[in-house]
Design an enzyme around this catalytic site. Structure first.
Site, short mmCIF file in Angstrom:
data_model
loop_
_atom_site.label_atom_id
_atom_site.label_comp_id
_atom_site.label_asym_id
_atom_site.label_seq_id
_atom_site.Cartn_x
_atom_site.Cartn_y
_atom_site.Cartn_z
N SER A 238 123.77 48.76 8.11
CA SER A 238 124.92 47.98 8.58
C SER A 238 124.73 46.49 8.32
O SER A 238 125.70 45.77 8.08
CB SER A 238 125.21 48.26 10.06
N GLU B 170 101.81 38.43 9.98
CA GLU B 170 101.82 38.84 11.39
C GLU B 170 103.12 39.58 11.70
O GLU B 170 104.22 39.07 11.43
CB GLU B 170 101.75 37.56 12.25
N THR C 67 105.74 36.74 7.57
CA THR C 67 104.34 36.42 7.29
C THR C 67 103.54 37.70 7.52
O THR C 67 104.11 38.75 7.82
CB THR C 67 103.83 35.30 8.22
N ILE D 177 105.49 47.95 7.24
CA ILE D 177 104.80 46.66 7.39
C ILE D 177 104.28 46.27 6.01
O ILE D 177 103.66 47.09 5.31
CB ILE D 177 103.66 46.79 8.41
N HIS E 143 115.34 40.85 13.34
CA HIS E 143 114.68 41.64 14.37
C HIS E 143 115.55 41.64 15.63
O HIS E 143 116.03 40.59 16.05
CB HIS E 143 113.30 41.05 14.67
C1 GRF Z 1 118.62 46.27 13.00
O1 GRF Z 1 118.73 46.35 14.38
C2 GRF Z 1 117.60 45.26 12.60
O2 GRF Z 1 117.50 44.19 13.49
C3 GRF Z 1 116.32 46.06 12.64
O3 GRF Z 1 116.67 47.32 12.15
C4 GRF Z 1 118.06 47.56 12.40
C5 GRF Z 1 118.68 47.90 11.10
O4 GRF Z 1 120.01 48.33 11.26
N1 GRF Z 1 115.27 45.41 11.90
P1 GRF Z 1 120.93 48.56 10.00
O5 GRF Z 1 120.24 49.58 9.11
O6 GRF Z 1 121.11 47.25 9.30
O7 GRF Z 1 122.21 49.10 10.56
#
Ligand code: GRF
Length: 201
Positions: A13, A143, A141, A92, A109
């Site tokens: 999405s 981390e 990065t 990762i 995130h």
């Molecule tokens: C989102 O919540 C994003 O923040 C996280 O993974 C999810 C991905 O959702 N890293 P989509 O596949 O873009 O709908």
């Protein structure tokens, strides 16, 4: 140049939000390719339906992270992307890849980093009775979820919220935030320098 490669593992999405922003002029860029580690990612179908080149770089049995990352680097080199946007990419990345693309590699995130790194953020926010939640876009990065923050946006957690309702509302934030941040980067308003994010004004 403003070619963005979007890396996904699932529904895509945020990929759609980025493409919409390119189409309606909010984002002066082209989604040049979508790469997934998951051959069944729904976002791959979306990309193909919209004429975007797709690549599957699946983790092979017995392949370690470094070997996987090298295959990913080969694909990224083929694509010649200027920016790499992780959008629900569930792997990762190791130091070789991260350092090669440092400053050009970003992630979204679903939390107000540095709070709630990792998975299952919405339920953890509810369990902790947090008053606020949100989304963050940051440089990647080595981390995990720890690189310099470019921009984040928050919302109030409501007493009636469930993990599902929060996920939905945070996603709506993400879909506005990610294109905005990519445009900041492309226009030079945000940049990575010596481990920090600098924003104009
Ligand atoms: C989102 O919540 C994003 O923040 C996280 O993974 C999810 C991905 O959702 N890293 P989509 O596949 O873009 O709908």
């Amino acid at each position: 140049m403003n070619n963005i490669a979007v890396l996904i593992s699932g529904r895509g999405s945020n990929l759609k939000a980025l493409l919409d922003a390119c189409t309606d002029g909010r984002l002066d860029a082209t989604i040049c390719a979508v790469i997934s580690d998951n051959p069944n990612a729904l976002g791959l179908v979306f990309a193909q339906d919209h004429g975007i080149a797709t690549h599957v770089v699946e983790k092979l049995p017995h392949q370690n992270r470094q070997e996987y990352d090298r295959r990913l680097i080969s694909t990224l080199e083929l694509i010649d992307a200027d920016w790499i946007a992780l959008a629900g990419f569930m792997r990762i990345l190791g130091s070789e890849l991260v350092n090669r693309y440092i400053g050009k590699l970003v992630n979204i995130h679903p939390s107000l980093l540095p709070a709630y790194i990792g998975l299952n953020t919405h339920q953890r926010v509810i369990d902790a009775n947090e008053p606020k939640h949100g989304a963050t876009v940051h440089f990647v990065t080595e981390e995990l979820d720890g690189g310099p923050i470019i921009k984040q946006q928050s919302l109030d957690v409501l007493p009636s919220d469930t993990a599902e309702s929060l996920a939905e509302r945070v996603l709506q934030i993400e879909h506005k935030l990610y294109p905005l941040v990519m445009q900041f980067l492309i226009s030079g308003h945000a940049r990575y320098e010596n481990g920090k994010c600098y924003l104009d004004d």
